[in-house]
Design a protein around this motif. Structure first.
Motif, PDB file in Angstrom:
ATOM      1  N   ASN A  80       0.813  -1.221   0.000  1.00 25.03           N
ATOM      2  CA  ASN A  80       0.000   0.000   0.000  1.00 25.03           C
ATOM      3  C   ASN A  80       0.846   1.271   0.000  1.00 25.03           C
ATOM      4  O   ASN A  80       0.776   2.088   0.912  1.00 25.03           O
ATOM      5  N   ARG A  81       1.632   1.424  -1.041  1.00 26.62           N
ATOM      6  CA  ARG A  81       2.300   2.697  -1.316  1.00 26.62           C
ATOM      7  C   ARG A  81       2.021   3.066  -2.778  1.00 26.62           C
ATOM      8  O   ARG A  81       2.937   3.191  -3.598  1.00 26.62           O
ATOM      9  N   PRO A  82       0.752   3.197  -3.137  1.00 25.41           N
ATOM     10  CA  PRO A  82       0.415   3.368  -4.559  1.00 25.41           C
ATOM     11  C   PRO A  82       1.043   4.588  -5.201  1.00 25.41           C
ATOM     12  O   PRO A  82       1.316   4.591  -6.414  1.00 25.41           O
ATOM     13  N   GLU A  83       1.278   5.644  -4.403  1.00 22.97           N
ATOM     14  CA  GLU A  83       1.892   6.848  -4.959  1.00 22.97           C
ATOM     15  C   GLU A  83       3.333   6.604  -5.387  1.00 22.97           C
ATOM     16  O   GLU A  83       3.900   7.357  -6.196  1.00 22.97           O
ATOM     17  N   ARG A  84       3.962   5.536  -4.879  1.00 18.41           N
ATOM     18  CA  ARG A  84       5.320   5.130  -5.265  1.00 18.41           C
ATOM     19  C   ARG A  84       5.304   3.786  -5.978  1.00 18.41           C
ATOM     20  O   ARG A  84       6.312   3.077  -6.016  1.00 18.41           O
ATOM     21  N   LEU A  85       4.164   3.428  -6.545  1.00 16.65           N
ATOM     22  CA  LEU A  85       4.004   2.135  -7.222  1.00 16.65           C
ATOM     23  C   LEU A  85       4.379   0.977  -6.307  1.00 16.65           C
ATOM     24  O   LEU A  85       4.907  -0.039  -6.731  1.00 16.65           O
ATOM     25  N   ASN A  86       4.082   1.162  -5.012  1.00 20.46           N
ATOM     26  CA  ASN A  86       4.324   0.143  -3.982  1.00 20.46           C
ATOM     27  C   ASN A  86       5.797  -0.264  -3.901  1.00 20.46           C
ATOM     28  O   ASN A  86       6.124  -1.419  -3.611  1.00 20.46           O
ATOM     29  N   ALA A  87       6.673   0.724  -4.138  1.00 25.46           N
ATOM     30  CA  ALA A  87       8.108   0.450  -4.065  1.00 25.46           C
ATOM     31  C   ALA A  87       8.487  -0.055  -2.677  1.00 25.46           C
ATOM     32  O   ALA A  87       7.958   0.386  -1.660  1.00 25.46           O
ATOM     33  N   PHE A  88       9.426  -0.975  -2.661  1.00 27.15           N
ATOM     34  CA  PHE A  88       9.825  -1.717  -1.463  1.00 27.15           C
ATOM     35  C   PHE A  88      10.766  -0.888  -0.602  1.00 27.15           C
ATOM     36  O   PHE A  88      11.729  -0.284  -1.096  1.00 27.15           O
TER      37      PHE A  88
ATOM     38  N   GLY B 192      -3.523   0.128  -6.240  1.00 25.45           N
ATOM     39  CA  GLY B 192      -3.307   0.975  -7.396  1.00 25.45           C
ATOM     40  C   GLY B 192      -2.952   0.177  -8.631  1.00 25.45           C
ATOM     41  O   GLY B 192      -3.353  -0.971  -8.797  1.00 25.45           O
ATOM     42  N   ARG B 193      -2.140   0.777  -9.496  1.00 23.63           N
ATOM     43  CA  ARG B 193      -1.886   0.169 -10.803  1.00 23.63           C
ATOM     44  C   ARG B 193      -0.656  -0.725 -10.841  1.00 23.63           C
ATOM     45  O   ARG B 193      -0.362  -1.313 -11.888  1.00 23.63           O
ATOM     46  N   ALA B 194       0.088  -0.827  -9.737  1.00 25.86           N
ATOM     47  CA  ALA B 194       1.294  -1.665  -9.710  1.00 25.86           C
ATOM     48  C   ALA B 194       1.182  -2.718  -8.625  1.00 25.86           C
ATOM     49  O   ALA B 194       0.451  -2.550  -7.645  1.00 25.86           O
ATOM     50  N   TYR B 195       1.913  -3.810  -8.814  1.00 24.61           N
ATOM     51  CA  TYR B 195       2.115  -4.749  -7.711  1.00 24.61           C
ATOM     52  C   TYR B 195       3.264  -4.218  -6.855  1.00 24.61           C
ATOM     53  O   TYR B 195       3.071  -3.844  -5.697  1.00 24.61           O
ATOM     54  N   CYS B 196       4.460  -4.137  -7.424  1.00 24.33           N
ATOM     55  CA  CYS B 196       5.598  -3.534  -6.728  1.00 24.33           C
ATOM     56  C   CYS B 196       6.650  -3.200  -7.776  1.00 24.33           C
ATOM     57  O   CYS B 196       7.126  -4.096  -8.488  1.00 24.33           O
ATOM     58  N   ALA B 197       7.011  -1.916  -7.851  1.00 22.31           N
ATOM     59  CA  ALA B 197       7.946  -1.454  -8.878  1.00 22.31           C
ATOM     60  C   ALA B 197       9.398  -1.704  -8.512  1.00 22.31           C
ATOM     61  O   ALA B 197      10.300  -1.237  -9.204  1.00 22.31           O
ATOM     62  N   GLY B 198       9.644  -2.435  -7.427  1.00 22.77           N
ATOM     63  CA  GLY B 198      11.004  -2.743  -7.021  1.00 22.77           C
ATOM     64  C   GLY B 198      11.418  -1.937  -5.811  1.00 22.77           C
ATOM     65  O   GLY B 198      10.590  -1.343  -5.120  1.00 22.77           O
ATOM     66  N   ALA B 199      12.702  -1.896  -5.550  1.00 23.55           N
ATOM     67  CA  ALA B 199      13.223  -1.135  -4.415  1.00 23.55           C
ATOM     68  C   ALA B 199      12.960   0.353  -4.630  1.00 23.55           C
ATOM     69  O   ALA B 199      13.055   0.858  -5.750  1.00 23.55           O
ATOM     70  N   ASP B 200      12.632   1.052  -3.560  1.00 19.06           N
ATOM     71  CA  ASP B 200      12.465   2.502  -3.640  1.00 19.06           C
ATOM     72  C   ASP B 200      13.842   3.118  -3.893  1.00 19.06           C
ATOM     73  O   ASP B 200      14.762   2.976  -3.079  1.00 19.06           O
ATOM     74  N   LEU B 201      13.974   3.804  -5.025  1.00 21.31           N
ATOM     75  CA  LEU B 201      15.263   4.355  -5.431  1.00 21.31           C
ATOM     76  C   LEU B 201      15.416   5.816  -5.024  1.00 21.31           C
ATOM     77  O   LEU B 201      16.247   6.541  -5.586  1.00 21.31           O
TER      78      LEU B 201
ATOM     79  N   VAL C 105       8.666  -5.715 -10.575  1.00 20.73           N
ATOM     80  CA  VAL C 105      10.016  -5.548 -11.087  1.00 20.73           C
ATOM     81  C   VAL C 105      11.007  -5.615  -9.930  1.00 20.73           C
ATOM     82  O   VAL C 105      10.719  -5.139  -8.823  1.00 20.73           O
ATOM     83  N   GLY C 106      12.186  -6.195 -10.165  1.00 18.07           N
ATOM     84  CA  GLY C 106      13.184  -6.280  -9.113  1.00 18.07           C
ATOM     85  C   GLY C 106      12.657  -7.086  -7.934  1.00 18.07           C
ATOM     86  O   GLY C 106      12.135  -8.192  -8.102  1.00 18.07           O
ATOM     87  N   ILE C 107      12.774  -6.537  -6.726  1.00 12.15           N
ATOM     88  CA  ILE C 107      12.225  -7.208  -5.556  1.00 12.15           C
ATOM     89  C   ILE C 107      10.720  -7.419  -5.705  1.00 12.15           C
ATOM     90  O   ILE C 107      10.145  -8.332  -5.110  1.00 12.15           O
ATOM     91  N   GLY C 108      10.078  -6.625  -6.546  1.00  9.84           N
ATOM     92  CA  GLY C 108       8.648  -6.809  -6.789  1.00  9.84           C
ATOM     93  C   GLY C 108       8.317  -8.150  -7.395  1.00  9.84           C
ATOM     94  O   GLY C 108       7.221  -8.681  -7.184  1.00  9.84           O
ATOM     95  N   VAL C 109       9.243  -8.727  -8.163  1.00 10.48           N
ATOM     96  CA  VAL C 109       9.011 -10.064  -8.702  1.00 10.48           C
ATOM     97  C   VAL C 109       9.720 -11.124  -7.867  1.00 10.48           C
ATOM     98  O   VAL C 109       9.178 -12.214  -7.647  1.00 10.48           O
TER      99      VAL C 109
END
Length: 301
Positions: A21-29, A59-68, A130-134
């Motif tokens: 639940n961080r949709p504003e960051r595409l659920n970045a880890f 939101g529109r992502a599962y997890c876009a990976g690590a928060d960069l 993507v990344g940790i998201g997968v």
């Protein structure tokens, strides 16, 4: 369950749904998300009302990976404040103490916790993973995906390497050549390729995805003994790395001996003979056997 900030949890008819639940960051880890997910799995194992776990994203992502957000220093753990709180792994002579907790990969801490989960785990991959998201999805028992989902083992394009114990999980799931194809290239690929490559079980219209995951969770658990499911999950996953079938035979024999004396086993047979649905009395929180003893390995106790 506990109140979390980066994930949502909901229990409905025996199924715990965990939503990143961080949709504003595409659920970045983030490290906080890692800790909250581990805590949620701890609670799931301790709660006999939970029969299965589903993970999805808001939101529109599962997890876009690590928060960069930290920029180029994102993966430089020696300089990250959250890592330095545990002390530095750099010795006085400049060498690295690789046994130091500050060296440990956070994604791996999460995937090992999911690996040890005593409930079936299903992914409802609703968007980019993507990344940790997968890689966080690899210890799931099943991955269902939206037709619009995308996947990427992008580590080589970020100058790092696959993490979250994916070098163990991914080749076992999809084969070594497919794993190397995705990891060497670091390319992002669509849901159809993920299905063809064996990464996901099925594809669904976005609006049908979560319902399909819930239906699968209910089908898996509605008529089965929870302790039997928990043991089966651990036996199957751990024997993927066994060197010889004799190791599995020893484990099977001990598990059958252990459960054969249980109230669940008596109820399972009696309900069959009486042609009625079983009502299994044992719970995972209290009746899961000492798995380390069954394995003859203190590491797993």
């Amino acid at each position: 369950m506990a109140n979390f900030e980066t994930i949502l949890t909901d229990i409905d008819d025996g199924v715990l749904t965990i939503t990143l639940n961080r949709p504003e960051r595409l659920n970045a880890f983030t490290p906080q998300m890692m800790n909250e997910l581990i805590a949620a799995f701890d609670e799931a194992d301790a709660d006999d009302a939970v029969r299965a776990v589903i993970m999805t994203g808001a939101g529109r992502a599962y997890c876009a990976g690590a928060d960069l957000g930290a920029g180029g220093a994102t993966f430089d753990y020696a300089k990250r404040p959250d890592r330095l709180q545990q002390g530095s792994p750099i010795r006085e002579d400049g060498s690295v103490d690789y046994s130091h907790p500050g060296v440990r990969d956070g994604g791996g801490r999460l995937t090992l916790r999911i690996f040890n989960c005593r409930k079936p785990v299903i992914g409802a991959i609703n968007g980019p993973a993507v990344g940790i998201g997968v890689t966080m999805t690899l210890p799931f028992d099943f991955r269902l995906a939206s037709e619009t989902a995308k996947f990427g083992f992008v580590f080589s394009r970020r100058g790092i390497v696959p993490e979250a114990a994916s070098s163990w999980f991914l080749p076992r799931l999809v084969g070594i050549s497919q794993a190397l194809d995705w990891c060497y290239s670091g390319r992002v690929f669509n849901a159809a390729e993920a299905l063809k490559g064996g990464l996901v079980r099925s594809l669904h219209a976005p609006e049908d995805l979560l319902a399909a995951a819930r239906t699968l969770a209910w089908q898996l658990t509605a008529q089965s003994a929870p302790v039997s499911i928990a043991l089966t999950r651990q036996m199957m996953w751990r024997m993927m790395g066994a060197e010889h079938p004799m190791i599995a035979h020893r484990l099977d024999s001990r598990a059958i001996w252990s459960r054969g004396q249980s109230d669940d086993a008596r109820e399972g047979v009696q309900s069959f003979l009486e042609k009625r649905e079983a009502s299994f009395p044992n719970g995972v929180s209290a009746d899961f056997p000492d798995f380390g003893e069954l394995l003859e390995d203190p590491e797993y106790r």
